[in-house]
Design an enzyme around this catalytic site. Structure first.
Site, PDB file in Angstrom:
ATOM      1  N   GLU A  55     -43.273 -56.723   4.456  1.00 12.46           N
ATOM      2  CA  GLU A  55     -43.051 -57.708   5.517  1.00 12.46           C
ATOM      3  C   GLU A  55     -43.208 -59.118   4.941  1.00 12.46           C
ATOM      4  OE1 GLU A  55     -44.899 -58.562   9.963  1.00 12.46           O
ATOM      5  OE2 GLU A  55     -46.218 -57.810   8.391  1.00 12.46           O
ATOM      6  N   LYS A 155     -39.908 -56.232  15.161  1.00 13.86           N
ATOM      7  CA  LYS A 155     -41.352 -56.006  15.310  1.00 13.86           C
ATOM      8  C   LYS A 155     -41.798 -56.279  16.739  1.00 13.86           C
ATOM      9  CE  LYS A 155     -45.796 -57.318  13.207  1.00 13.86           C
ATOM     10  NZ  LYS A 155     -46.421 -58.243  12.247  1.00 13.86           N
ATOM     11  N   CYS A 188     -46.272 -53.418  10.069  1.00 14.33           N
ATOM     12  CA  CYS A 188     -47.616 -53.986  10.045  1.00 14.33           C
ATOM     13  C   CYS A 188     -48.493 -53.613  11.261  1.00 14.33           C
ATOM     14  CB  CYS A 188     -47.528 -55.504   9.862  1.00 14.33           C
ATOM     15  SG  CYS A 188     -49.046 -56.214   9.156  1.00 14.33           S
TER      16      CYS A 188
END
Length: 457
Positions: A55, A155, A188
Site C-alpha cells: 500500500e 479500501k 491494511c
C-alpha cells in the site's frame, strides 16, 4: 504455486502537502515504478506466478486531499469493460501508472497486484459525491499475466487518510488464476474488520488472499507479521502480504503465509526493499485439528497470585503474574475468563503475565476486542507489563484458553526477535477456544487469543 511479495522502501515526496503538477507527480512515481519493474523481473526469474506490492508504495503518504490529486490515475471501476492498459493506453486519460503496471505483468507473464491512488468524477445528484465533484480512492489493482486489468478494490476502512474517500458500498473483490483459483483482495486496516474482509472470504469461500499494507507495528499484539500469520491461521487461508519498509515510522513486516508455515521479513534496522519468493500449496481442504484433552477449569488454590492492572495497546488489561517454573492461572474481565497452564524449561529472570481485556478499543480506530494474552513484561515490575518487548529467552510450554463470545479468534504466537512460531493445537472445545504449544522454538514474547466481536463495534 510460486508467489512473491515485495517490501518496498518508497521514494517519498520531500513535501507531500505541496501542490505539484502531474508531470512532477509522474516523475516521482516513476522512480518507484522503476524499482517495481526490477523486482517483477527478479520474481519472474525465480518462477513466481504472482507478485504483490505494498500500500502507498508508488505515491507515498501524508498528502492532503488536494495535494494528492496530481498523483491519481483514472480507473474505471466497472468490470463491464475488459481493458488492457499496456495494449490500449489511448482508451482513458491519466492512466500512466496503470499502463506501466500492466506492461510489467504482460512482459514478464506474471499476475501483478499493486496499490495506487485513483480518481473518479461524480455527479452532484449522487448523495455521496464530495463537494469537489470527484471521488479519491485508495485502490488495489490486479493484472493477469497478459496485462489485463482483472480486479480493482477500493479500501473501505481508511486509517486517518484524509486524502481519500470511503467508497459508498464495500467492494467484494476477487480474481481468478489458473494456478491457485480465486484470490480475494483487501488493504491494511481492513484486516481488523468484518466488512469487507471477513465477509468476502466467507461468502466466496476464498482460500488465497493478496494483501497490500502500510502497517505501523504495535507490540505486543499488533505487529504486522504476527497478525498476518494469525489471520491466515484463523481463516485457514494463504496470505500474500506486502508491507512498506520505513523503520523510522515503525513500518516493516511482510510475508507469504499458509496456515501452517510462513516465509517472513521483519527488519527494523536495515534500509532498502526485500523480495520474498516462496512455493506454497494451494489450500483445498480444511485442516483437521486434533483436540487435546484439557482440564475444563483451573482448580481452586489458596495462595492466588495478585491481580493488577496495566495499559497494553492503549487498553486497560487485568493481569495476573505467571511466577515460578509452572502454574495454573485464571483471570477474568466482564464475561471473558482466560485460563493458562504453563511450564518453563528453565526459570529465567523474566516477568510474564496473563492478561484479559473485554471491551471497546477506542484509540486509532474503534472496535470491540476480547483478548487473552500471555506476554513478557518490559521489566520486573508489574507496571512494565504491556510494554513493547522484542527479545526474550524463556522457553515455555503452555495451554491458553478462554470462553470467547465471538467465533472470530486470531491466535498470536510471537517469539524473540519478532519471529513466528506455530501452535501444536488450537480450536474450539466446549465453548472454549484454546491454543497449546510444547516448547516454543525461541524465547516467548506473546501467546494470545485476539478475538474480534464485530457486532459490538
Amino acid at each position: 504455486y510460486v508467489a512473491a511479495v515485495y517490501e518496498h522502501e518508497s521514494v517519498l515526496s520531500p513535501d507531500p502537502k505541496a501542490l505539484v503538477d502531474r508531470r512532477s507527480a509522474l516523475e516521482l512515481m516513476g522512480r518507484n515504478l522503476d524499482i517495481y519493474e526490477q523486482q517483477v523481473v527478479a520474481a519472474a526469474r525465480q518462477g513466481a506466478q504472482i507478485i504483490v506490492f505494498p500500500e502507498d508504495g508508488i505515491h507515498g503518504f501524508n498528502f492532503t486531499r488536494s495535494s494528492i490529486y496530481p498523483y491519481l490515475d483514472f480507473v474505471l471501476h466497472s468490470h463491464a469493460v475488459k481493458w488492457n492498459p499496456c495494449r490500449e493506453p489511448y482508451l482513458f486519460n491519466d492512466t500512466e501508472v496503470l499502463q506501466r503496471l500492466s506492461c510489467m505483468a504482460l512482459k514478464n507473464k506474471i499476475f501483478l497486484v499493486a496499490n495506487l491512488g485513483t480518481k473518479q468524477p461524480c455527479e452532484h445528484t449522487d448523495p455521496h459525491c464530495p463537494s469537489d465533484g470527484r471521488y479519491q480512492f485508495n485502490t488495489n489493482v490486479a493484472f493477469n499475466d497478459d496485462g489485463v486489468l482483472v480486479a480493482t478494490y477500493r479500501k473501505h476502512n481508511l486509517y486517518f487518510e484524509y486524502a481519500f474517500d470511503t467508497p459508498p458500498e464495500p467492494d467484494y473483490t476477487f480474481f481468478d488464476t489458473p494456478f491457485a483459483g480465486k484470490f480475494g483482495m483487501f488493504t491494511c486496516f481492513d484486516i481488523l474488520f468484518f466488512e469487507p474482509a471477513v465477509n468476502l472470504i466467507r461468502q466466496h469461500k476464498l482460500k488465497q488472499v493478496v494483501y497490500p499494507t502500510a502497517w505501523m507495528n504495535q507490540l505486543p499484539l499488533l505487529s504486522a507479521v504476527e497478525f498476518q500469520q494469525a489471520f491466515a491461521t484463523a481463516f485457514n487461508v494463504n496470505i500474500l502480504a506486502a508491507n512498506i519498509h520505513h523503520p523510522t515510522l515503525g513500518m516493516t513486516g511482510s510475508g507469504i503465509y499458509t496456515p501452517v508455515k510462513s516465509f517472513i521479513y521483519h527488519n527494523m534496522e536495515g534500509y532498502g526493499g526485500k523480495l520474498i519468493v516462496a512455493e506454497i500449496p494451494v489450500i483445498t481442504t480444511v485442516y483437521e485439528t486434533s483436540w487435546e484433552k484439557m482440564s475444563s477449569r483451573v482448580s481452586e488454590k489458596g495462595n492466588e497470585p495478585p491481580l493488577f492492572y496495566a495499559e497494553m495497546m492503549y487498553d486497560n488489561f487485568t493481569f495476573v503474574p505467571a511466577w515460578g517454573e509452572k502454574g495454573e492461572l485464571q483471570v477474568c474481565a466482564n464475561t471473558l475468563c482466560c485460563y493458562l497452564n504453563y511450564r518453563r524449561a528453565v526459570l529465567t529472570d523474566e516477568l510474564y503475565a496473563l492478561g484479559v481485556f473485554d471491551g471497546l478499543h477506542t484509540v486509532h480506530g474503534t472496535y470491540y476486542v476480547q483478548a487473552c494474552a500471555l506476554v513478557k513484561c518490559g521489566g520486573l515490575s508489574f507496571s512494565t507489563c504491556g510494554q513493547e518487548v522484542t527479545d526474550a529467552t524463556a522457553l515455555i510450554d503452555f495451554q491458553l484458553w478462554g470462553n470467547m463470545s465471538t467465533p472470530y479468534i486470531f491466535p498470536l504466537l510471537l517469539t524473540s526477535g519478532i519471529t513466528l512460531d506455530f501452535a501444536d493445537h488450537m480450536g474450539w472445545k466446549n465453548n472454549y477456544y484454546f491454543i497449546s504449544k510444547n516448547r516454543t522454538s525461541s524465547g516467548l514474547l506473546t501467546a494470545a487469543l485476539y478475538g474480534r466481536w464485530y457486532e459490538k463495534d
